[in-house]
Design a protein around this motif. Structure first.
Motif, PDB file in Angstrom:
ATOM      1  N   TRP A  43       0.862  -1.177   0.000  1.00 62.06           N
ATOM      2  CA  TRP A  43       0.000   0.000   0.000  1.00 62.06           C
ATOM      3  C   TRP A  43       0.903   1.233   0.000  1.00 62.06           C
ATOM      4  N   PRO A  44       0.600   2.240  -0.805  1.00 58.15           N
ATOM      5  CA  PRO A  44       1.520   3.376  -0.954  1.00 58.15           C
ATOM      6  C   PRO A  44       1.622   4.310   0.248  1.00 58.15           C
ATOM      7  N   LEU A  45       0.581   4.349   1.088  1.00 63.46           N
ATOM      8  CA  LEU A  45       0.562   5.275   2.229  1.00 63.46           C
ATOM      9  C   LEU A  45       0.271   4.515   3.519  1.00 63.46           C
ATOM     10  N   PRO A  46       0.658   5.089   4.653  1.00 61.98           N
ATOM     11  CA  PRO A  46       0.194   4.504   5.917  1.00 61.98           C
ATOM     12  C   PRO A  46      -1.337   4.568   5.956  1.00 61.98           C
ATOM     13  N   VAL A  47      -1.961   3.556   6.522  1.00 65.79           N
ATOM     14  CA  VAL A  47      -3.424   3.518   6.601  1.00 65.79           C
ATOM     15  C   VAL A  47      -3.876   4.490   7.681  1.00 65.79           C
ATOM     16  N   THR A  48      -4.718   5.460   7.293  1.00 63.79           N
ATOM     17  CA  THR A  48      -5.187   6.492   8.223  1.00 63.79           C
ATOM     18  C   THR A  48      -6.602   6.251   8.712  1.00 63.79           C
ATOM     19  N   ASP A  49      -7.373   5.460   7.960  1.00 59.06           N
ATOM     20  CA  ASP A  49      -8.760   5.218   8.334  1.00 59.06           C
ATOM     21  C   ASP A  49      -9.165   3.859   7.781  1.00 59.06           C
ATOM     22  N   LEU A  50      -9.827   3.060   8.630  1.00 63.72           N
ATOM     23  CA  LEU A  50     -10.187   1.696   8.279  1.00 63.72           C
ATOM     24  C   LEU A  50     -11.406   1.322   9.102  1.00 63.72           C
ATOM     25  N   SER A  51     -12.382   0.700   8.494  1.00 61.94           N
ATOM     26  CA  SER A  51     -13.549   0.282   9.268  1.00 61.94           C
ATOM     27  C   SER A  51     -13.148  -0.825  10.238  1.00 61.94           C
ATOM     28  N   GLU A  52     -13.903  -0.941  11.318  1.00 59.87           N
ATOM     29  CA  GLU A  52     -13.638  -2.000  12.289  1.00 59.87           C
ATOM     30  C   GLU A  52     -13.759  -3.369  11.621  1.00 59.87           C
ATOM     31  N   ARG A  53     -14.745  -3.492  10.747  1.00 60.68           N
ATOM     32  CA  ARG A  53     -14.956  -4.753  10.030  1.00 60.68           C
ATOM     33  C   ARG A  53     -13.734  -5.114   9.181  1.00 60.68           C
ATOM     34  N   ASP A  54     -13.215  -4.152   8.393  1.00 63.83           N
ATOM     35  CA  ASP A  54     -12.056  -4.436   7.540  1.00 63.83           C
ATOM     36  C   ASP A  54     -10.796  -4.698   8.363  1.00 63.83           C
ATOM     37  N   ALA A  55     -10.682  -4.081   9.521  1.00 62.34           N
ATOM     38  CA  ALA A  55      -9.516  -4.294  10.383  1.00 62.34           C
ATOM     39  C   ALA A  55      -9.499  -5.684  11.004  1.00 62.34           C
ATOM     40  N   ASN A  56     -10.659  -6.325  11.083  1.00 61.31           N
ATOM     41  CA  ASN A  56     -10.767  -7.591  11.807  1.00 61.31           C
ATOM     42  C   ASN A  56     -11.058  -8.810  10.945  1.00 61.31           C
ATOM     43  N   HIS A  57     -10.895  -8.695   9.631  1.00 60.25           N
ATOM     44  CA  HIS A  57     -11.052  -9.889   8.801  1.00 60.25           C
ATOM     45  C   HIS A  57      -9.974 -10.887   9.204  1.00 60.25           C
ATOM     46  N   PRO A  58     -10.281 -12.185   9.193  1.00 63.65           N
ATOM     47  CA  PRO A  58      -9.276 -13.179   9.597  1.00 63.65           C
ATOM     48  C   PRO A  58      -8.119 -13.247   8.602  1.00 63.65           C
ATOM     49  N   LEU A  59      -6.969 -13.611   9.119  1.00 64.12           N
ATOM     50  CA  LEU A  59      -5.809 -13.836   8.252  1.00 64.12           C
ATOM     51  C   LEU A  59      -5.986 -15.146   7.504  1.00 64.12           C
ATOM     52  N   LEU A  60      -5.348 -15.253   6.356  1.00 60.75           N
ATOM     53  CA  LEU A  60      -5.404 -16.484   5.574  1.00 60.75           C
ATOM     54  C   LEU A  60      -4.727 -17.621   6.325  1.00 60.75           C
ATOM     55  N   ASN A  61      -5.251 -18.833   6.120  1.00 63.08           N
ATOM     56  CA  ASN A  61      -4.624 -20.019   6.695  1.00 63.08           C
ATOM     57  C   ASN A  61      -4.685 -21.141   5.657  1.00 63.08           C
ATOM     58  N   ASP A  62      -4.199 -22.313   6.017  1.00 62.79           N
ATOM     59  CA  ASP A  62      -4.152 -23.428   5.076  1.00 62.79           C
ATOM     60  C   ASP A  62      -5.524 -23.898   4.618  1.00 62.79           C
ATOM     61  N   GLN A  63      -6.576 -23.573   5.363  1.00 61.44           N
ATOM     62  CA  GLN A  63      -7.927 -23.988   4.968  1.00 61.44           C
ATOM     63  C   GLN A  63      -8.457 -23.182   3.796  1.00 61.44           C
ATOM     64  N   PHE A  64      -7.887 -22.011   3.544  1.00 61.12           N
ATOM     65  CA  PHE A  64      -8.390 -21.180   2.428  1.00 61.12           C
ATOM     66  C   PHE A  64      -7.742 -21.654   1.133  1.00 61.12           C
ATOM     67  N   VAL A  65      -8.543 -22.313   0.302  1.00 60.29           N
ATOM     68  CA  VAL A  65      -8.031 -22.836  -0.979  1.00 60.29           C
ATOM     69  C   VAL A  65      -8.599 -22.047  -2.146  1.00 60.29           C
ATOM     70  N   GLY A  66      -9.291 -20.959  -1.834  1.00 62.42           N
ATOM     71  CA  GLY A  66      -9.870 -20.134  -2.878  1.00 62.42           C
ATOM     72  C   GLY A  66     -11.321 -20.481  -3.108  1.00 62.42           C
ATOM     73  N   ILE A  67     -11.890 -19.847  -4.134  1.00 62.51           N
ATOM     74  CA  ILE A  67     -13.284 -20.111  -4.464  1.00 62.51           C
ATOM     75  C   ILE A  67     -13.351 -20.804  -5.821  1.00 62.51           C
ATOM     76  N   THR A  68     -14.266 -21.742  -5.904  1.00 64.21           N
ATOM     77  CA  THR A  68     -14.492 -22.482  -7.155  1.00 64.21           C
ATOM     78  C   THR A  68     -15.682 -21.854  -7.849  1.00 64.21           C
ATOM     79  N   LEU A  69     -15.482 -21.453  -9.076  1.00 66.30           N
ATOM     80  CA  LEU A  69     -16.541 -20.776  -9.828  1.00 66.30           C
ATOM     81  C   LEU A  69     -17.326 -21.753 -10.686  1.00 66.30           C
TER      82      LEU A  69
END
Length: 183
Positions: free
Chosen positions: A157-183
């Motif tokens: 990201w080009p700038l330090p983050v100055t404003d972020l919703s609580e929801r966006d700040a708390n999304h879980p980090l990726l782990n081995d269970q995330f294999v993507g989405i199948t379309l």
């Protein structure tokens, strides 16, 4: 319009071709026939308009799970943003790779985001406005997200983050269970 595929297959930068005269300009931002050249056959069913006040604010990285996965067409109509997409298509050779670009009212560029991508942006100026076309309806129960600062993504990201919703700040980090989405 000129369509240029990004480093993530299926996503495109779009450069409209304005007609300019002494009064100003006129530009076509969508032409169904032209978009079929890049494989777009969906209809736009929803259009959203966002305004973000503060420089450095960040929104995203959002997506929708099937059956409500969506194509997006994003255009900045005021200010300037650093727009980011992440490939989350299961089995994709570019899985979890990201692409970022500046979209601004000045450059007039648009970003075509196919199904299977997460999307977010950071404002580089104040009072940024984005227009989004969506090929599917928003369904809160099908929404997913990646954390903007997930160490597996390493988005610059080009700038330090100055404003972020609580929801966006708390999304879980990726782990081995995330294999993507199948379309």
């Amino acid at each position: 319009m000129t369509f240029t595929e990004t480093s993530l297959p299926g996503s495109f930068m779009i450069q409209p071709s304005p007609r300019v005269d002494h009064r100003g300009w006129f530009v076509r931002t969508f032409d169904k026939q032209a978009f079929t050249q890049i494989g777009h056959f969906d209809d736009w069913v929803q259009m959203n308009h966002s305004m973000t006040q503060q420089t450095g604010a960040l929104r995203g990285l959002h997506f929708q799970y099937p059956p409500y996965a969506e194509v997006k067409l994003v255009r900045c109509v005021a200010g300037c943003v650093f727009d980011v997409i992440v490939d989350i298509r299961a089995g994709s050779p570019t899985f979890l790779q990201w692409f970022g670009t500046e979209l601004s009212a000045e450059n007039g560029l648009m970003l075509y985001i196919p199904k299977g991508f997460a999307h977010g942006f950071q404002t580089l100026t104040s009072n940024c406005q984005l227009l989004y076309c969506h090929s599917n309806y928003y369904k809160p129960e099908c929404e997913g997200a990646l954390r903007y600062n997930d160490p597996q993504l390493v988005i610059n990201w080009p700038l330090p983050v100055t404003d972020l919703s609580e929801r966006d700040a708390n999304h879980p980090l990726l782990n081995d269970q995330f294999v993507g989405i199948t379309l």
